[in-house]
Enzyme design. Structure first.
Site, PDB file in Angstrom:
ATOM      1  N   THR A 110      -5.147  12.604   6.674  1.00 47.08           N
ATOM      2  CA  THR A 110      -3.837  12.664   7.206  1.00 47.08           C
ATOM      3  C   THR A 110      -3.728  13.963   8.058  1.00 47.08           C
ATOM      4  O   THR A 110      -3.121  13.895   9.293  1.00 47.08           O
ATOM      5  CB  THR A 110      -2.942  12.797   6.097  1.00 47.08           C
ATOM      6  OG1 THR A 110      -3.272  11.828   5.326  1.00 47.08           O
ATOM      7  CG2 THR A 110      -1.550  12.866   6.386  1.00 47.08           C
TER       8      THR A 110
ATOM      9  N   LYS B 120       0.892  -1.153  -0.031  1.00 48.81           N
ATOM     10  CA  LYS B 120      -0.180   0.097   0.029  1.00 48.81           C
ATOM     11  C   LYS B 120       0.825   1.140  -0.213  1.00 48.81           C
ATOM     12  O   LYS B 120       1.854   1.296   0.864  1.00 48.81           O
ATOM     13  CB  LYS B 120      -0.782   0.123   1.038  1.00 48.81           C
ATOM     14  CG  LYS B 120      -2.019   1.204   1.312  1.00 48.81           C
ATOM     15  CD  LYS B 120      -3.096   0.833   0.475  1.00 48.81           C
ATOM     16  CE  LYS B 120      -4.039   1.837   0.442  1.00 48.81           C
ATOM     17  NZ  LYS B 120      -3.588   3.068  -0.380  1.00 48.81           N
TER      18      LYS B 120
ATOM     19  N   LYS C 116       5.577   2.414  -2.660  1.00 54.10           N
ATOM     20  CA  LYS C 116       5.551   3.848  -3.230  1.00 54.10           C
ATOM     21  C   LYS C 116       5.437   3.812  -4.655  1.00 54.10           C
ATOM     22  O   LYS C 116       6.370   2.902  -5.276  1.00 54.10           O
ATOM     23  CB  LYS C 116       6.632   4.669  -2.553  1.00 54.10           C
ATOM     24  CG  LYS C 116       6.391   6.007  -2.323  1.00 54.10           C
ATOM     25  CD  LYS C 116       4.985   6.519  -1.390  1.00 54.10           C
ATOM     26  CE  LYS C 116       4.807   7.921  -1.242  1.00 54.10           C
ATOM     27  NZ  LYS C 116       4.014   8.158  -0.271  1.00 54.10           N
TER      28      LYS C 116
ATOM     29  N   ASN D 113      -2.227  19.384   0.855  1.00 52.11           N
ATOM     30  CA  ASN D 113      -3.575  18.613   1.571  1.00 52.11           C
ATOM     31  C   ASN D 113      -3.277  18.651   2.953  1.00 52.11           C
ATOM     32  O   ASN D 113      -4.144  18.890   3.850  1.00 52.11           O
ATOM     33  CB  ASN D 113      -3.840  17.412   0.710  1.00 52.11           C
ATOM     34  CG  ASN D 113      -4.713  16.505   1.407  1.00 52.11           C
ATOM     35  OD1 ASN D 113      -6.195  17.153   1.270  1.00 52.11           O
ATOM     36  ND2 ASN D 113      -4.720  15.449   1.967  1.00 52.11           N
TER      37      ASN D 113
ATOM     38  N   LYS E  71       5.188   2.108   9.121  1.00 49.60           N
ATOM     39  CA  LYS E  71       3.926   2.765   9.327  1.00 49.60           C
ATOM     40  C   LYS E  71       2.932   1.898   9.628  1.00 49.60           C
ATOM     41  O   LYS E  71       2.275   1.774  10.454  1.00 49.60           O
ATOM     42  CB  LYS E  71       3.771   4.020   8.520  1.00 49.60           C
ATOM     43  CG  LYS E  71       2.461   4.639   8.651  1.00 49.60           C
ATOM     44  CD  LYS E  71       2.303   5.658   7.547  1.00 49.60           C
ATOM     45  CE  LYS E  71       3.445   6.526   7.195  1.00 49.60           C
ATOM     46  NZ  LYS E  71       3.131   7.591   6.214  1.00 49.60           N
TER      47      LYS E  71
ATOM     48  N   SER F  53      -7.270   4.972   4.218  1.00 49.89           N
ATOM     49  CA  SER F  53      -7.012   4.407   2.841  1.00 49.89           C
ATOM     50  C   SER F  53      -7.348   3.097   3.145  1.00 49.89           C
ATOM     51  O   SER F  53      -8.298   2.293   2.345  1.00 49.89           O
ATOM     52  CB  SER F  53      -5.698   4.603   2.250  1.00 49.89           C
ATOM     53  OG  SER F  53      -5.685   5.847   1.746  1.00 49.89           O
TER      54      SER F  53
END
Length: 419
Positions: A191, A71, A107, A222, A95, A352
């Site tokens: 976030t 992810k 990523k 954001n 994480k 997510s």
């Protein structure tokens, strides 16, 4: 020898080495834990509006699939290279493990300035990138999300491209989509909302009244904008913000709602006020209660760390603090409470995950349920980090990363090595 390199990857390697030493991980286990499982580099040719053909280089790194699919976000930026993407995938692994999600880290990105593309060119590049990635991604293999330079619209193009090749709508292939296309309520804010929530928890621990507290936000995309809005909603005064175009400072407090509307309309804080402009280089070292670096990696080095005048360092960005700066901050633990990035900005991947779950089951939650579930997960991880740091007399970053690395290592150990 390795195909990865650069300062960001070197930083991830150095951080892992500290944790591996702390956990006494045998040297022959370390490469298997650290090195990514898979790295893909693709060429993405598109027709430009002027009739020419341009080719952009894209990447995707999947760190490990031991706990489930990978992810991670996809960024469109001129800083993107394979080493940066690999480092971000590694950090995402720790994480996800820290907050208890059934994911490995990934990523991706394209080396491009998205501002230099028309909407038509951006759509063509987004679709071509996903087309090239189709053999390597899937709802149970690798699930993409937005990152720097991408947004809900890009995720919708990703999802549509993948779905066309599958012959059916597959909403769960990406997260961070528009709500109308299978996204979840609360993902856009997740976030920044998580950063602000954890910052408020620490202020409460330090017995600092919200109405007396001040905050500085470095980076007003954001994450930074939603962090500022959430903090301001709880009475915390935002005295300075910055982005790639400049910085604004007002000791009386900025009008964050108006600034956010301006940034959404114009793409930056430029032009909001000429009277409030200040030196962007000074923003990180302004006196404040909460400092939120929410822009790029490696903005806080040892020199900046020595000059910080905040009480809480809430890392909204990935990797904003260098290992050398960590050594300085360890000497200042009584002065500065660090909320490390792998916890502080994890609200995005947490929600997510909620979006992915909702898409898989085709049952969607109200925003308040999404928010409360996010807070419960952040609370659990925060409490575990603080308890471990206190028990082992280590920094919060060491404690948080140790929890994440231990979980991945345990899963790899129990599964064994195939064949």
């Amino acid at each position: 020898m390795t195909v990865y390199g650069g300062p960001v990857f070197d930083m991830a390697v150095k951080q892992f080495g500290v944790i591996a030493d702390h956990l006494s991980i045998p040297h022959d286990e370390r490469a298997r834990l650290l090195m990514p499982k898979r790295a893909v580099t693709v060429s993405c040719p598109i027709h430009r509006d002027d009739g020419t053909v341009a080719v952009f280089e894209g990447y995707r790194v999947q760190h490990h699939l031991t706990l489930g699919p990978t992810k991670g976000g996809t960024r469109f930026s001129t800083t993107v290279d394979l080493g940066e993407v690999a480092a971000l995938a590694i950090w995402m692994s720790w994480k996800c493990a820290l907050v208890g999600l059934p994911y490995g880290g990934a990523k991706g990105g394209i080396h491009v300035d998205p501002a230099a593309l028309s909407r038509t060119e951006l759509e063509a590049l987004s679709r071509r990138y996903m087309q090239e990635m189709i053999p390597f991604v899937g709802p149970h293999t690798d699930v993409m999300a937005p990152d720097m330079g991408t947004n809900e619209q890009v995720m919708a193009w990703f999802m549509d491209t993948y779905s066309m090749y599958q012959g059916k709508t597959v909403t769960e292939i990406v997260t961070g989509k528009p709500v109308a296309s299978g996204g979840t309520l609360g993902r856009r804010e997740a976030t920044g909302r998580g950063v602000a929530y954890l910052a408020r928890r620490v202020l409460a621990l330090l017995s600092v009244s919200f109405t007396d507290a001040t905050a500085v936000i470095q980076g007003f995309g954001n994450v930074g904008s939603h962090t500022a809005l959430e903090l301001a909603e709880h009475g915390i005064k935002i005295i300075a913000v910055s982005d790639h175009t400049g910085a604004l400072y007002d000791p009386k407090g900025l009008d964050v709602a108006a600034l956010a509307r301006h940034a959404a309309r114009h793409g930056s804080i430029a032009g909001f006020s000429s009277e409030l402009q200040c030196d962007p280089a000074s923003v990180l070292t302004l006196p404040c209660d909460v400092l939120v670096p929410a822009a790029m990696e490696r903005v806080i080095d040892a020199d900046v760390a020595a000059q910080l005048r905040c009480r809480v360092l809430a890392e909204g960005a990935n990797g904003p603090t260098t290992p050398d700066a960590d050594q300085v901050l360890e000497q200042r633990q009584k002065e500065i409470f660090v909320i490390p990035d792998i916890l502080c900005n994890s609200g995005g991947v947490v929600v997510s995950y909620f979006e992915w779950v909702q898409d898989l089951q085709q049952l969607f939650w109200e925003e308040e349920e999404v928010k409360q579930r996010e807070y419960r997960i952040l609370d659990r991880a925060f409490d575990a980090m603080v308890a471990r740091a206190k028990k082992e007399n280590v920094s919060h970053r060491t404690a948080a990363m140790a929890i994440g690395v231990e979980k991945v290592r345990a899963a790899k150990t129990t599964r064994g090595l195939f064949p």
